[in-house]
Scaffold this motif. Sequence first.
Motif, PDB file in Angstrom:
ATOM      1  N   PRO A   4       0.825  -1.218   0.000  1.00  0.00           N
ATOM      2  CA  PRO A   4       0.000   0.000   0.000  1.00  0.00           C
ATOM      3  C   PRO A   4       0.858   1.268   0.000  1.00  0.00           C
ATOM      4  CG  PRO A   4       0.075  -0.955   2.195  1.00  0.00           C
ATOM      5  CD  PRO A   4       0.813  -1.909   1.294  1.00  0.00           C
ATOM      6  N   PHE A   5       0.257   2.341  -0.484  1.00  0.00           N
ATOM      7  CA  PHE A   5       0.869   3.662  -0.368  1.00  0.00           C
ATOM      8  C   PHE A   5       0.656   4.110   1.070  1.00  0.00           C
ATOM      9  CE2 PHE A   5      -0.278   3.559  -4.905  1.00  0.00           C
ATOM     10  CZ  PHE A   5       0.944   3.894  -5.472  1.00  0.00           C
ATOM     11  N   LEU A   6       1.739   4.471   1.758  1.00  0.00           N
ATOM     12  CA  LEU A   6       1.676   4.840   3.171  1.00  0.00           C
ATOM     13  C   LEU A   6       2.366   6.171   3.428  1.00  0.00           C
ATOM     14  CD1 LEU A   6       2.763   1.431   4.774  1.00  0.00           C
ATOM     15  CD2 LEU A   6       0.430   2.296   4.515  1.00  0.00           C
ATOM     16  N   GLY A   7       1.895   6.876   4.433  1.00  0.00           N
ATOM     17  CA  GLY A   7       2.588   8.056   4.945  1.00  0.00           C
ATOM     18  C   GLY A   7       2.255   9.336   4.212  1.00  0.00           C
ATOM     19  N   THR A   8       2.815  10.410   4.760  1.00  0.00           N
ATOM     20  CA  THR A   8       2.693  11.741   4.177  1.00  0.00           C
ATOM     21  C   THR A   8       4.089  12.265   3.909  1.00  0.00           C
ATOM     22  OG1 THR A   8       0.620  12.180   5.338  1.00  0.00           O
ATOM     23  CG2 THR A   8       1.852  14.098   4.566  1.00  0.00           C
ATOM     24  N   HIS A   9       4.291  12.778   2.714  1.00  0.00           N
ATOM     25  CA  HIS A   9       5.603  13.260   2.277  1.00  0.00           C
ATOM     26  C   HIS A   9       5.406  14.630   1.638  1.00  0.00           C
ATOM     27  CE1 HIS A   9       6.875   9.011   2.637  1.00  0.00           C
ATOM     28  NE2 HIS A   9       5.680   8.774   2.144  1.00  0.00           N
ATOM     29  N   ILE A  10       6.161  15.617   2.094  1.00  0.00           N
ATOM     30  CA  ILE A  10       6.083  16.973   1.550  1.00  0.00           C
ATOM     31  C   ILE A  10       7.272  17.187   0.614  1.00  0.00           C
ATOM     32  CG2 ILE A  10       5.962  19.439   2.080  1.00  0.00           C
ATOM     33  CD1 ILE A  10       3.652  17.910   3.336  1.00  0.00           C
ATOM     34  N   ASN A  11       6.974  17.569  -0.635  1.00  0.00           N
ATOM     35  CA  ASN A  11       8.026  17.815  -1.625  1.00  0.00           C
ATOM     36  C   ASN A  11       7.805  19.156  -2.308  1.00  0.00           C
ATOM     37  OD1 ASN A  11       9.299  15.395  -1.087  1.00  0.00           O
ATOM     38  ND2 ASN A  11       8.334  14.306  -2.768  1.00  0.00           N
ATOM     39  N   LYS A  12       8.901  19.740  -2.762  1.00  0.00           N
ATOM     40  CA  LYS A  12       8.865  21.019  -3.472  1.00  0.00           C
ATOM     41  C   LYS A  12       8.416  20.817  -4.919  1.00  0.00           C
ATOM     42  CE  LYS A  12      11.163  23.717  -0.427  1.00  0.00           C
ATOM     43  NZ  LYS A  12      10.289  24.434   0.436  1.00  0.00           N
ATOM     44  N   ILE A  13       7.697  21.795  -5.422  1.00  0.00           N
ATOM     45  CA  ILE A  13       7.314  21.840  -6.835  1.00  0.00           C
ATOM     46  C   ILE A  13       8.124  22.952  -7.473  1.00  0.00           C
ATOM     47  CG2 ILE A  13       5.439  22.220  -8.476  1.00  0.00           C
ATOM     48  CD1 ILE A  13       3.482  21.488  -6.212  1.00  0.00           C
ATOM     49  N   ALA A 111       3.943  20.284  -2.295  1.00  0.00           N
ATOM     50  CA  ALA A 111       2.881  19.291  -2.451  1.00  0.00           C
ATOM     51  C   ALA A 111       3.011  18.265  -1.343  1.00  0.00           C
ATOM     52  CB  ALA A 111       2.984  18.613  -3.813  1.00  0.00           C
ATOM     53  N   ALA A 112       1.895  17.870  -0.783  1.00  0.00           N
ATOM     54  CA  ALA A 112       1.868  16.819   0.234  1.00  0.00           C
ATOM     55  C   ALA A 112       1.305  15.553  -0.417  1.00  0.00           C
ATOM     56  CB  ALA A 112       0.994  17.233   1.413  1.00  0.00           C
ATOM     57  N   PHE A 113       2.146  14.533  -0.514  1.00  0.00           N
ATOM     58  CA  PHE A 113       1.735  13.231  -1.034  1.00  0.00           C
ATOM     59  C   PHE A 113       1.237  12.411   0.155  1.00  0.00           C
ATOM     60  CE2 PHE A 113       4.447  14.757  -4.319  1.00  0.00           C
ATOM     61  CZ  PHE A 113       4.121  14.080  -5.485  1.00  0.00           C
ATOM     62  N   VAL A 114       0.002  11.912   0.070  1.00  0.00           N
ATOM     63  CA  VAL A 114      -0.610  11.197   1.181  1.00  0.00           C
ATOM     64  C   VAL A 114      -1.037   9.807   0.724  1.00  0.00           C
ATOM     65  CG1 VAL A 114      -2.459  11.221   2.889  1.00  0.00           C
ATOM     66  CG2 VAL A 114      -1.438  13.376   2.124  1.00  0.00           C
ATOM     67  N   GLY A 115      -0.455   8.786   1.345  1.00  0.00           N
ATOM     68  CA  GLY A 115      -0.819   7.419   1.019  1.00  0.00           C
ATOM     69  C   GLY A 115      -2.232   7.096   1.462  1.00  0.00           C
ATOM     70  N   MET A 116      -2.956   6.381   0.604  1.00  0.00           N
ATOM     71  CA  MET A 116      -4.333   5.990   0.909  1.00  0.00           C
ATOM     72  C   MET A 116      -4.553   4.509   0.577  1.00  0.00           C
ATOM     73  SD  MET A 116      -6.474   9.353  -0.193  1.00  0.00           S
ATOM     74  CE  MET A 116      -7.943   8.721   0.612  1.00  0.00           C
ATOM     75  N   GLY A 117      -3.505   3.716   0.730  1.00  0.00           N
ATOM     76  CA  GLY A 117      -3.634   2.294   0.434  1.00  0.00           C
ATOM     77  C   GLY A 117      -3.350   2.015  -1.031  1.00  0.00           C
ATOM     78  N   GLU A 124      -2.395  20.429  -1.339  1.00  0.00           N
ATOM     79  CA  GLU A 124      -1.764  21.640  -0.848  1.00  0.00           C
ATOM     80  C   GLU A 124      -1.672  21.402   0.659  1.00  0.00           C
ATOM     81  OE1 GLU A 124      -1.121  25.130   1.092  1.00  0.00           O
ATOM     82  OE2 GLU A 124      -3.141  24.296   1.201  1.00  0.00           O
ATOM     83  N   PRO A 125      -0.487  21.574   1.272  1.00  0.00           N
ATOM     84  CA  PRO A 125      -0.301  21.160   2.675  1.00  0.00           C
ATOM     85  C   PRO A 125      -1.307  21.724   3.679  1.00  0.00           C
ATOM     86  CG  PRO A 125       1.818  21.534   1.661  1.00  0.00           C
ATOM     87  CD  PRO A 125       0.776  21.999   0.665  1.00  0.00           C
ATOM     88  N   GLU A 126      -1.687  22.991   3.581  1.00  0.00           N
ATOM     89  CA  GLU A 126      -2.647  23.545   4.541  1.00  0.00           C
ATOM     90  C   GLU A 126      -4.043  22.958   4.340  1.00  0.00           C
ATOM     91  OE1 GLU A 126      -2.514  27.815   4.661  1.00  0.00           O
ATOM     92  OE2 GLU A 126      -0.347  27.818   5.005  1.00  0.00           O
ATOM     93  N   ALA A 127      -4.426  22.718   3.086  1.00  0.00           N
ATOM     94  CA  ALA A 127      -5.720  22.083   2.810  1.00  0.00           C
ATOM     95  C   ALA A 127      -5.728  20.659   3.356  1.00  0.00           C
ATOM     96  CB  ALA A 127      -6.011  22.081   1.311  1.00  0.00           C
ATOM     97  N   LEU A 128      -4.594  19.978   3.257  1.00  0.00           N
ATOM     98  CA  LEU A 128      -4.483  18.631   3.813  1.00  0.00           C
ATOM     99  C   LEU A 128      -4.705  18.653   5.323  1.00  0.00           C
ATOM    100  CD1 LEU A 128      -3.753  15.616   3.849  1.00  0.00           C
ATOM    101  CD2 LEU A 128      -1.349  16.323   4.001  1.00  0.00           C
ATOM    102  N   ALA A 129      -4.060  19.570   6.009  1.00  0.00           N
ATOM    103  CA  ALA A 129      -4.193  19.647   7.465  1.00  0.00           C
ATOM    104  C   ALA A 129      -5.654  19.854   7.870  1.00  0.00           C
ATOM    105  CB  ALA A 129      -3.317  20.768   8.027  1.00  0.00           C
ATOM    106  N   ARG A 130      -6.360  20.736   7.163  1.00  0.00           N
ATOM    107  CA  ARG A 130      -7.783  20.966   7.458  1.00  0.00           C
ATOM    108  C   ARG A 130      -8.600  19.702   7.201  1.00  0.00           C
ATOM    109  NH1 ARG A 130      -6.491  25.698   4.742  1.00  0.00           N
ATOM    110  NH2 ARG A 130      -7.484  24.967   2.842  1.00  0.00           N
ATOM    111  N   SER A 131      -8.348  19.055   6.075  1.00  0.00           N
ATOM    112  CA  SER A 131      -9.096  17.850   5.725  1.00  0.00           C
ATOM    113  C   SER A 131      -8.848  16.725   6.732  1.00  0.00           C
ATOM    114  CB  SER A 131      -8.719  17.383   4.315  1.00  0.00           C
ATOM    115  OG  SER A 131      -9.364  16.169   4.017  1.00  0.00           O
TER     116      SER A 131
END
Length: 157
Positions: A4-13, A111-117, A124-131
């Motif tokens: 599965p895709f796991l974890g959260t990873h922040i990378n530069k665009i 960009a925040a890459f978020v694993g979802m299985g 967008e990192p701030e939108a991710l935190a809210r979600s």
Amino acid sequence: MRQPFLGTHINKIDAKGRVSVPAAFRQVLADDAFPGVVCFPSYKAEAIEGCAMGFMSELSNSVDEYQLFSDEQETLSDVIFGTSASLAWDSNGRIQLPADLLEFARLDGTAAFVGMGKTFRIWEPEALARSQAERRAQARDRGLSLRLPNGRPRSEA
């Protein structure tokens, strides 16, 4: 079975829309026939959905279960396949996100890459935190739990 895709990873665009796909995600995708990822706008979140080309074939098979030309089949085909982009790796493991996807997810600089299985999302990192805060509250308020393969609720394991 694919890992599965796991974890959260922040990378530069960079200025051209190129972003490095996390090494852990590239490892999950390594066995796929297509050397890259497929991305499309999420129809449930202000994020980009990402997956292997093989998973897109699974989605296609699922959509094919609807009657051809039915509203359900056409709607799902349009929002998934009609907006998808096949993004091949460059020599550094990066993809170039198309302008329409960058704009849709409001990505600018990071960009925040978020694993979802089976899939992942690019946020967008701030939108991710809210979600994530909203989802945690929903899970808690609804008392959501999972069943393990042996049928016992997770909390009893």
